[in-house]
Design a protein around this motif. Sequence first.
Motif, short mmCIF file in Angstrom:
data_model
loop_
_atom_site.label_atom_id
_atom_site.label_comp_id
_atom_site.label_asym_id
_atom_site.label_seq_id
_atom_site.Cartn_x
_atom_site.Cartn_y
_atom_site.Cartn_z
N ASP A 206 5.53 -4.26 -10.61
CA ASP A 206 6.98 -4.21 -10.68
C ASP A 206 7.51 -4.65 -9.32
OD1 ASP A 206 9.43 -2.63 -12.17
OD2 ASP A 206 9.56 -2.49 -9.98
N SER A 207 8.51 -5.55 -9.32
CA SER A 207 8.91 -6.12 -8.04
C SER A 207 9.57 -5.08 -7.13
CB SER A 207 9.81 -7.33 -8.25
OG SER A 207 10.74 -7.05 -9.25
N TYR A 208 10.05 -3.96 -7.69
CA TYR A 208 10.66 -2.94 -6.85
C TYR A 208 9.63 -1.90 -6.39
CZ TYR A 208 14.95 -4.97 -8.55
OH TYR A 208 15.93 -5.84 -8.84
N TYR A 263 2.31 8.32 -14.50
CA TYR A 263 2.12 7.14 -13.65
C TYR A 263 2.19 7.55 -12.20
CZ TYR A 263 7.07 7.17 -12.51
OH TYR A 263 8.31 7.54 -12.05
N ILE A 264 1.65 6.68 -11.34
CA ILE A 264 1.89 6.82 -9.91
C ILE A 264 2.24 5.46 -9.32
CG2 ILE A 264 0.30 8.77 -9.55
CD1 ILE A 264 -1.52 6.42 -8.21
N THR A 265 2.94 5.47 -8.21
CA THR A 265 3.07 4.26 -7.42
C THR A 265 2.59 4.61 -6.01
OG1 THR A 265 5.30 4.72 -6.62
CG2 THR A 265 5.12 3.52 -8.71
N ALA A 266 2.03 3.60 -5.33
CA ALA A 266 1.43 3.91 -4.02
C ALA A 266 1.42 2.66 -3.12
CB ALA A 266 0.02 4.45 -4.23
N SER A 267 2.51 1.90 -3.16
CA SER A 267 2.59 0.67 -2.36
C SER A 267 1.38 -0.25 -2.57
CB SER A 267 2.71 0.96 -0.87
OG SER A 267 3.83 1.77 -0.64
N ILE A 268 0.94 -0.33 -3.80
CA ILE A 268 -0.18 -1.22 -4.12
C ILE A 268 0.42 -2.59 -4.45
CG2 ILE A 268 -2.18 -1.56 -5.61
CD1 ILE A 268 -2.05 1.50 -6.20
N LYS A 269 -0.12 -3.62 -3.76
CA LYS A 269 0.54 -4.92 -3.85
C LYS A 269 0.06 -5.75 -5.04
CE LYS A 269 3.04 -4.96 0.00
NZ LYS A 269 2.78 -3.55 0.27
N LEU A 323 1.80 -14.22 -12.07
CA LEU A 323 1.23 -13.67 -13.30
C LEU A 323 0.00 -12.82 -12.98
CD1 LEU A 323 1.50 -16.60 -15.86
CD2 LEU A 323 2.86 -14.53 -15.77
N GLN A 324 -0.73 -13.26 -11.99
CA GLN A 324 -1.96 -12.56 -11.63
C GLN A 324 -1.66 -11.15 -11.08
OE1 GLN A 324 -4.40 -14.20 -8.50
NE2 GLN A 324 -6.11 -14.38 -9.93
N LEU A 325 -0.50 -11.02 -10.46
CA LEU A 325 -0.09 -9.70 -9.94
C LEU A 325 -0.17 -8.67 -11.04
CD1 LEU A 325 3.10 -10.43 -7.82
CD2 LEU A 325 0.85 -9.69 -6.99
N ASN A 326 0.08 -9.12 -12.25
CA ASN A 326 0.19 -8.24 -13.39
C ASN A 326 -0.98 -8.32 -14.34
OD1 ASN A 326 1.78 -6.33 -14.46
ND2 ASN A 326 3.58 -7.64 -14.58
N ASP A 327 -1.92 -9.16 -14.01
CA ASP A 327 -2.97 -9.46 -14.98
C ASP A 327 -4.27 -9.69 -14.23
OD1 ASP A 327 -4.60 -10.44 -16.91
OD2 ASP A 327 -3.13 -11.81 -17.76
N ALA A 328 -5.01 -8.60 -14.06
CA ALA A 328 -6.22 -8.69 -13.25
C ALA A 328 -7.28 -9.56 -13.90
CB ALA A 328 -6.77 -7.28 -13.02
N ALA A 329 -7.11 -9.83 -15.20
CA ALA A 329 -8.14 -10.60 -15.91
C ALA A 329 -7.96 -12.10 -15.72
CB ALA A 329 -8.10 -10.26 -17.39
N LEU A 330 -6.79 -12.52 -15.26
CA LEU A 330 -6.54 -13.95 -15.08
C LEU A 330 -7.14 -14.43 -13.76
CD1 LEU A 330 -4.94 -16.62 -15.72
CD2 LEU A 330 -3.04 -15.61 -14.46
#
Lengths: 602, 379
Positions: A206-208, A263-269, A323-330
């Motif tokens: 998520d960009s935010y 869910y969690i968020t943790a400044s993961i890029k 797209l890869q940011l969101n799709d580890a398989a790509l």
Amino acid sequence: MVLSKQERTRNFCIIAHIDHGKSTLADRIIQKTGLLTEREMQDQILDNMDLERERGITIKSQAVRLVYKAEDGEEYIFNLIDTPGHVDFNYEVSRSLAACEGAVLVVDAAQGIEAQTLANVYLAIEHNLEIVPVINKIDLPSANPENAKREIEDIIGIPAEDAPLISAKMGINIEAVLEKIVKEIPSPQGDENAPLKALIFDSVYDSYKGVIAFIRIKEGKIKKDMRIRMMSTGKEFEVNEVGVFGPGQFIVTNELTAGDVGYITASIKNVKDSRVGDTITDADNPASEPLPGYKKVNPMVYCGMYPADGAKYEDLREALEKLQLNDAALVFEPENSVALGFGFRCGFLGLLHMEIIQERLEREYNLDLVTTAPSVIYKVHKTNDEIIELSNPTDLPDPSEIKYMEEPVVKAEIIVPTEYIGSVMELCQERRGEYIGMDYLEETRAVLTYHLPLNEIIYDFFDALKSRTRGYASFDYELIGYQESDLVKLDILVNREVVDALSFIVHKDKAYERGRKIAEKLKQEIPRHLFEIPIQAAIGNKIIARETISALRKDVLAKCYGGDITRKKKLLEKQKEGKKRMRQIGSVEVPQSAFMSVLKLE
Amino acid sequence: MDKCVGLYIHIPFCKAKCYYCDFTSFDNQNEKMAPYVFALCEEIKQYGEILQDRQVDTIFIGGGTPTVLPLALLEKILKNLKENFKIESSFEFTVESNPGTLNKELLYLLKEYRVNRLSMGLQATQNKILKSLGRIHSLEDFYNNYHLARQMGYQNINVDLIFSLPDQTKKEWADTLKYIIKSEPEHISCYSLIIEENSYFGRLKKEGKLKEASDELDRELYHYARKILTENKYHHYEISNFSKKGFESRHNMNCWKYKPYVGMGLGAHSFINGQRYHNSYNLDKYIQSQGKIESIKEEIESIPLTMQYGEYIFLGLRLTEGISIKDFESQFNISFHALFGEKVKKLIEEGLLIKKQDRIQLSLKGLDLANIVFAEFLP
């Protein structure tokens, strides 16, 4: 007796074939749990990507937390976890299932069980999930609930006598499903005082917020400011936010404890640092072992993607990165083709995954793409005993250096009405399939099992299957390994020059037919030139098929339209513009459509 | 040189629309003929003033079918032209006609107003083909009116022909050409059929119901025409045009040689003072504007210099004599070689162009593939 939070929690998913009513049932459940007014209801809350809705499938799993006041007067917390329904995302499905204790199995009262459902049910049973069967669409005139129940009992082997008969569309008998969930699906286990073990079952960028990791706490608890560690990579992060998902929104909470989904968020890029299946633990009090079942997913299908306009190369790179940011398989890496210029070789979980990425690049990033034929990964055993994993046909070593080659093989299950068994078997035979077995699901339907080379199904197998069974067959597959095979590289020559982007690897027995078809297709696609153009298909130096594009004979406008020079000029300019968009191969100009058309030969 | 100008007058009416035609013309608006001619004459008057310093050297009344107008209306136009422009007998003054619309009175009227060139759209000599094109006339109509015009002293007649028609055989085309050669018109246009999207044929094609000639057949018919016409003393002077010596169409030469022309009437195109524009294609708008030229002008285009080079060349190359490098350089005051040397070299290598001293012209192959050559010179 007061029930603990854990005892009042039910974590479950819904398993259904496309169109059997998964999203509709999910909507009904959300509605019945009363957290949302009708007005707030989006059409189908779980399918929140346009693309998914159009395809009728879900791409990314997501979960929703609901509160249900049961007949026993208790308020239960339902965590409904959505699963992708396609075989390309099998691994994601298995991780989502691992986050649940139960699964609601939706079977269409008119259509019965389909291959995809079956595959996912078996997966659920493997994960020890409690299966709650539900017969949907009982409002349809063609509904045959008794038959559907019998199928569930015969094929899956679970009792279905008490399965609620419902119509999600009409809202009939939804309460029965909710009560079944309370009564039959076990509450989660796990010690909230043990060291943290949280399963990541989905991860989106998520960009935010950065990466949002969707997790199921198996042991321990997680809260804000805690230092966490990803057990597969050892990377550490500090938790910024902890919460649960209300329908359509994030609800921030103080902590998540064993049995919870949130869910969690943790400044993961990057989603790569929050891989589906990985275990999150407390960096200061780590668990001794991760949860079982993690694997790094590897692409199975590769193709070259090139911007139609060479100047858009950087745009394509940026889009792929996003797209890869969101799709580890790509996966993708730069590649250079003589015919197509600069582009990327991209790896995908499967064909559907490839199509989705392609479509998103074109739609969301406005890119015009030229794609090469998809390829699987071949294992090339060289005479010097080196083994190469080959995903780009152009990299195939000289035949003299090759001892033998292996190709990936899948086990395919095809469920088909009995009247089409013959034609499906024929299709599998044509695709070099090895017959494994056949079981009758009922009098009119059977499941066929075949071993098929993956490269035979990545082009158009699904289309062919659909067309030969008038859309009635369903199909699922899993990779089972590699087998030695008599493979050759087929080159296509245009005006005696090899077009690298059109080379592909094919079984020797198939080479002639494919070569001929491609040559025929290219003959239609490449415009006439001033000179004759031979189109050849070749294996090494041996030409196996040839077509000829005869020289252009006429390109002249007879008339000047009464001084209307502008009209004539526009025509000439259009002609010139069209030429600019073509790819130059030697002295031949090849339209982009030619590259695409050879991908669909039937 | 620039002081000359050619005039084109458009008459957008026909008895019936031919199946291949997408030109601005109507076959069901006869009640608008009179108001149209009124507006047209107003436009003529205005241009009479605007162009008073220019010397008019050709007039071409085309269409549509100019000869479909009632005599009185046609006379009104001729009269206005006469009153507003100085018409010398040395002019080329052409009127286009359908062989089915000619008669003695009409030919007499034209003659009276110094029309000295008659263009007749025959297209083919087989009545069954004429019918299949939606033509309103027969070969007999042509025969009678052609000889009538000859008797009345018309000494410069053009005949339009079309080849590559659906189902037209080689023999039918050869017969058409032989018939025309015997009739000895001064000028013959041989057009390869163009299937226009917005014509009846275009719609048939879209539905897959039109049998088009192959490119191979088309070229065979074209080169046959070239051969037989030149053998019979017709000079092949432009891609689609043939004439007896000295009878080249001066009006069309103006266009190909990049000379100015002004079009009057519905949808007529003009090229003057380095600008191209055309009149509105909307008949009602044209009539309502009463011919006021500023309110009917559309798509005014000032042509950038690089485009001027391109236009000059591709228009000039339509002529078999091609273009003179010297003429190009004196027109634009720039080195031709610097601009196009490489391209010309490549096109010569490809066998599409020929260089003859100062001139560059299409080769025989280039005549078939002229668009490829032309496109090269556009910016």
